[in-house]
Design an enzyme around this catalytic site. Structure first.
Site, PDB file in Angstrom:
ATOM      1  N   ILE A 133      -9.611 -38.081 -25.367  1.00  0.00           N
ATOM      2  CA  ILE A 133     -10.152 -38.656 -26.607  1.00  0.00           C
ATOM      3  C   ILE A 133     -10.656 -40.079 -26.369  1.00  0.00           C
ATOM      4  CG2 ILE A 133      -9.452 -39.486 -28.924  1.00  0.00           C
ATOM      5  CD1 ILE A 133      -7.753 -36.875 -29.129  1.00  0.00           C
ATOM      6  N   THR A 137      14.066 -29.883 -12.251  1.00  0.00           N
ATOM      7  CA  THR A 137      12.628 -29.648 -12.445  1.00  0.00           C
ATOM      8  C   THR A 137      12.438 -28.549 -13.502  1.00  0.00           C
ATOM      9  OG1 THR A 137      12.553 -27.878 -10.793  1.00  0.00           O
ATOM     10  CG2 THR A 137      12.188 -30.142  -9.984  1.00  0.00           C
ATOM     11  N   THR A 190      18.261 -43.752 -10.454  1.00  0.00           N
ATOM     12  CA  THR A 190      17.776 -44.693 -11.464  1.00  0.00           C
ATOM     13  C   THR A 190      18.845 -45.758 -11.702  1.00  0.00           C
ATOM     14  OG1 THR A 190      16.498 -42.921 -12.477  1.00  0.00           O
ATOM     15  CG2 THR A 190      16.854 -44.890 -13.814  1.00  0.00           C
ATOM     16  N   GLU A 240      16.152 -34.724 -13.756  1.00  0.00           N
ATOM     17  CA  GLU A 240      17.247 -33.996 -14.419  1.00  0.00           C
ATOM     18  C   GLU A 240      17.049 -32.479 -14.354  1.00  0.00           C
ATOM     19  OE1 GLU A 240      19.005 -36.030 -17.600  1.00  0.00           O
ATOM     20  OE2 GLU A 240      17.977 -37.886 -17.132  1.00  0.00           O
TER      21      GLU A 240
HETATM   22  C1  LIG Z   1      11.923 -41.488 -10.887  1.00  0.00           C
HETATM   23  C2  LIG Z   1      13.073 -40.608 -10.553  1.00  0.00           C
HETATM   24  C3  LIG Z   1      14.325 -40.889 -11.075  1.00  0.00           C
HETATM   25  C4  LIG Z   1      15.431 -40.097 -10.732  1.00  0.00           C
HETATM   26  N1  LIG Z   1      16.679 -40.455 -11.176  1.00  0.00           N
HETATM   27  C5  LIG Z   1      17.767 -39.797 -10.698  1.00  0.00           C
HETATM   28  C6  LIG Z   1      19.099 -40.259 -11.000  1.00  0.00           C
HETATM   29  O1  LIG Z   1      19.291 -41.235 -11.730  1.00  0.00           O
HETATM   30  N2  LIG Z   1      20.144 -39.586 -10.432  1.00  0.00           N
HETATM   31  C7  LIG Z   1      19.977 -38.516  -9.623  1.00  0.00           C
HETATM   32  O2  LIG Z   1      20.970 -37.984  -9.139  1.00  0.00           O
HETATM   33  N3  LIG Z   1      18.734 -38.034  -9.332  1.00  0.00           N
HETATM   34  C8  LIG Z   1      17.629 -38.662  -9.835  1.00  0.00           C
HETATM   35  N4  LIG Z   1      16.364 -38.209  -9.527  1.00  0.00           N
HETATM   36  C9  LIG Z   1      16.203 -37.045  -8.676  1.00  0.00           C
HETATM   37  C10 LIG Z   1      15.684 -35.815  -9.413  1.00  0.00           C
HETATM   38  O3  LIG Z   1      16.669 -35.311 -10.275  1.00  0.00           O
HETATM   39  C11 LIG Z   1      15.223 -34.818  -8.359  1.00  0.00           C
HETATM   40  O4  LIG Z   1      14.039 -35.348  -7.793  1.00  0.00           O
HETATM   41  C12 LIG Z   1      14.959 -33.436  -8.921  1.00  0.00           C
HETATM   42  O5  LIG Z   1      16.162 -32.834  -9.331  1.00  0.00           O
HETATM   43  C13 LIG Z   1      14.275 -32.505  -7.912  1.00  0.00           C
HETATM   44  O6  LIG Z   1      14.878 -32.549  -6.657  1.00  0.00           O
HETATM   45  P1  LIG Z   1      13.953 -32.773  -5.346  1.00  0.00           P
HETATM   46  O7  LIG Z   1      13.127 -33.982  -5.617  1.00  0.00           O
HETATM   47  O8  LIG Z   1      14.830 -32.780  -4.161  1.00  0.00           O
HETATM   48  O9  LIG Z   1      12.999 -31.536  -5.328  1.00  0.00           O
HETATM   49  P2  LIG Z   1      13.300 -30.097  -4.642  1.00  0.00           P
HETATM   50  O10 LIG Z   1      14.589 -29.588  -5.129  1.00  0.00           O
HETATM   51  O11 LIG Z   1      13.090 -30.208  -3.176  1.00  0.00           O
HETATM   52  O12 LIG Z   1      12.138 -29.230  -5.278  1.00  0.00           O
HETATM   53  C14 LIG Z   1      10.822 -29.152  -4.726  1.00  0.00           C
HETATM   54  C15 LIG Z   1      10.083 -28.041  -5.482  1.00  0.00           C
HETATM   55  O13 LIG Z   1      10.748 -26.780  -5.264  1.00  0.00           O
HETATM   56  C16 LIG Z   1      11.076 -26.202  -6.526  1.00  0.00           C
HETATM   57  N5  LIG Z   1      12.324 -25.462  -6.405  1.00  0.00           N
HETATM   58  C17 LIG Z   1      13.483 -25.854  -5.825  1.00  0.00           C
HETATM   59  N6  LIG Z   1      14.420 -24.911  -5.952  1.00  0.00           N
HETATM   60  C18 LIG Z   1      13.856 -23.885  -6.635  1.00  0.00           C
HETATM   61  C19 LIG Z   1      14.308 -22.617  -7.092  1.00  0.00           C
HETATM   62  N7  LIG Z   1      15.563 -22.203  -6.889  1.00  0.00           N
HETATM   63  N8  LIG Z   1      13.439 -21.825  -7.754  1.00  0.00           N
HETATM   64  C20 LIG Z   1      12.165 -22.236  -7.989  1.00  0.00           C
HETATM   65  N9  LIG Z   1      11.677 -23.426  -7.587  1.00  0.00           N
HETATM   66  C21 LIG Z   1      12.518 -24.244  -6.932  1.00  0.00           C
HETATM   67  C22 LIG Z   1      11.197 -27.376  -7.474  1.00  0.00           C
HETATM   68  O14 LIG Z   1      11.046 -26.972  -8.826  1.00  0.00           O
HETATM   69  C23 LIG Z   1      10.068 -28.254  -7.002  1.00  0.00           C
HETATM   70  O15 LIG Z   1       8.870 -27.808  -7.542  1.00  0.00           O
HETATM   71  C24 LIG Z   1      15.251 -38.970  -9.904  1.00  0.00           C
HETATM   72  C25 LIG Z   1      13.960 -38.675  -9.401  1.00  0.00           C
HETATM   73  C26 LIG Z   1      12.898 -39.482  -9.698  1.00  0.00           C
HETATM   74  C27 LIG Z   1      11.549 -39.154  -9.093  1.00  0.00           C
END
Ligand SMILES: Cc1cc2nc3c(=O)[nH]c(=O)nc-3n(C[C@H](O)[C@H](O)[C@H](O)COP(=O)(O)OP(=O)(O)OC[C@H]3O[C@@H](n4cnc5c(N)ncnc54)[C@H](O)[C@@H]3O)c2cc1C
Length: 382
Positions: A339, A367, A160, A365
């Site tokens: 609604i 999931t 971001t 921040e």
């Molecule tokens: C609009 C937006 C803004 C963002 N801004 C920032 C930012 O400013 N700085 C930054 O660093 N990041 C940022 N992010 C990244 C964000 O923090 C990550 O997308 C998020 O942490 C999830 O990582 P991933 O997308 O790789 O999903 P993954 O980690 O690949 O997860 C995929 C799925 O697997 C699940 N999962 C993964 N590991 C486990 C586990 N151990 N147990 C159970 N379930 C699990 C997750 O919950 C999810 O459902 C941003 C993302 C978006 C979309």
């Protein structure tokens, strides 16, 4: 333990609400439609002291506390999720670690201009292979023994404010053999050779907030841009994320409150079967549930922010606030659309945008699956 709001917090709420309603709300639809970063509104948040709310005045801040920031985030999210996430990234993800872990010189150089909104900051943790497992970072920082500089190679995604940032706090491996104990944090300035922003993402919501890739190729930064101690980056970003989770929970509360306010007004105006739909018990129940859920989430957010403001441990409370508030915002925005009936599904009514905007809150921040893990670990004492 005190997590009540005081008179000063109420004053901040009134000031930010007035600004949000007068200056952001009339532009919220245009920001969503054009997907352009409204730089002037960002600068206004700086001028009004909103960006620097939780930092001391000597660093360009307003001398408030973390509670003041979550109140401001809630009020801004109530009218625009995009402006709220921009503020969240600037204040709680960029300024906060510089304030907490930076040296006096780093605070003066990198916090003061960002807290006042003159410079834009970003926090780069996520990578293509390191999302939830952020400790798996592949970005590498190697010290050049001859010059003392750090040479950074790697990639960040979903950052971001990334491509518009003047300064980015990033994490990189400094000791690849040491796992999470071998990660450090660095401040990188825009324009440093070898540091290039990549594409900005096209998103489902939060349009106008910039989300970018960042690339580092033999990017040399001075020794003094190491943030805090070498190899303590993992611990630092866990602390940063605790605060960030409260911030994103506050954003979810604000988005839900905005959607609720619209639904409440609509329910009293819209006539069907010869009476306002608010007279139907089915609608009343939805409104009652929405109001209750929002209040409950706000109390969790206030508790976590209050603990943070008093420098107490709040990892569990931050994760609980984030988990509850962001699932609440999904449910409240869903009901707000319900609604509104068909009008809720079209762009003219803002609940459609709010529903799309709030969806990120359960992902960013950490999931909500990760929040459950954090809470379970705390409960089980691991
Ligand atoms: C609009 C937006 C803004 C963002 N801004 C920032 C930012 O400013 N700085 C930054 O660093 N990041 C940022 N992010 C990244 C964000 O923090 C990550 O997308 C998020 O942490 C999830 O990582 P991933 O997308 O790789 O999903 P993954 O980690 O690949 O997860 C995929 C799925 O697997 C699940 N999962 C993964 N590991 C486990 C586990 N151990 N147990 C159970 N379930 C699990 C997750 O919950 C999810 O459902 C941003 C993302 C978006 C979309």
């Amino acid at each position: 333990m005190n997590w009540q709001t005081n008179e000063e917090h109420q004053m901040i709420r009134r000031m930010v609400r007035e600004f949000a309603e007068k200056e952001i709300a009339p532009r919220a639809e245009e920001i969503d439609a054009t997907d352009e970063f409204p730089e002037d509104l960002f600068r206004r948040m700086g001028e009004l002291g909103i960006i620097g709310l939780p930092f001391p005045e000597k660093y360009g801040g307003s001398g408030g506390d973390y509670m003041s920031l979550v109140i401001a985030l809630e009020e801004i999210a109530r009218v625009s999720g995009s402006m709220a996430i921009t503020l969240d990234a600037q204040t709680s993800l960029y300024c906060e670690p510089v304030y907490l872990f930076g040296s006096e010189t780093q605070r003066e150089k990198y916090l003061t201009p960002a807290a006042s909104g003159d410079k834009i900051g970003a926090f780069g943790l996520t990578e293509p292979q390191a999302g939830s497992d952020a400790g798996a970072t592949r970005t590498r920082a190697v010290r050049d023994e001859a010059t003392g500089e750090w040479v950074i190679n790697g990639q960040k995604i979903f950052i971001t404010n990334g491509s518009i940032a003047d300064y980015v706090v990033i994490t990189a491996k400094t000791d690849p053999e040491a796992g999470t104990r071998g990660i450090s944090a660095f401040i990188v300035e825009r324009g440093t050779p070898g540091f290039e922003p990549g594409r900005d993402e096209k998103k489902m919501g939060l349009k106008g907030s910039v989300t970018s890739e960042l690339f580092f190729e033999d990017c040399r930064i001075p020794a003094e841009n190491l943030l805090g101690k070498e190899n303590e980056g993992f611990k630092q970003f866990l602390t940063t994320l605790d605060a960030g989770r409260v911030a994103i929970a506050a954003m979810a509360v604000g988005l839900a409150q905005g959607a609720f306010d619209k639904a409440l007004a609509y329910a009293q105006e819209r006539q069907q079967f010869g009476q306002p739909i608010a007279k139907f018990q089915a609608i009343q129940w939805m409104l009652a549930e929405m109001a209750t859920e929002i209040d409950a989430a706000r109390l969790l957010v206030n508790r976590a922010a209050g603990l943070r403001a008093q420098d107490e441990r709040f990892t569990k409370e931050a994760a609980m606030a984030k988990l509850f508030a962001t699932e609440m915002s999904e449910s409240v925005c869903y009901k707000a659309i319900q609604i509104h009936g068909g009008y809720g599904y079209v762009r003219e009514y803002e609940v459609e945008r709010m529903y799309r905007d709030q969806r990120l809150c359960a992902i960013g921040e950490g999931t909500n699956q990760i929040q459950r893990l954090v809470i379970a670990r705390q409960i089980l004492g691991r």
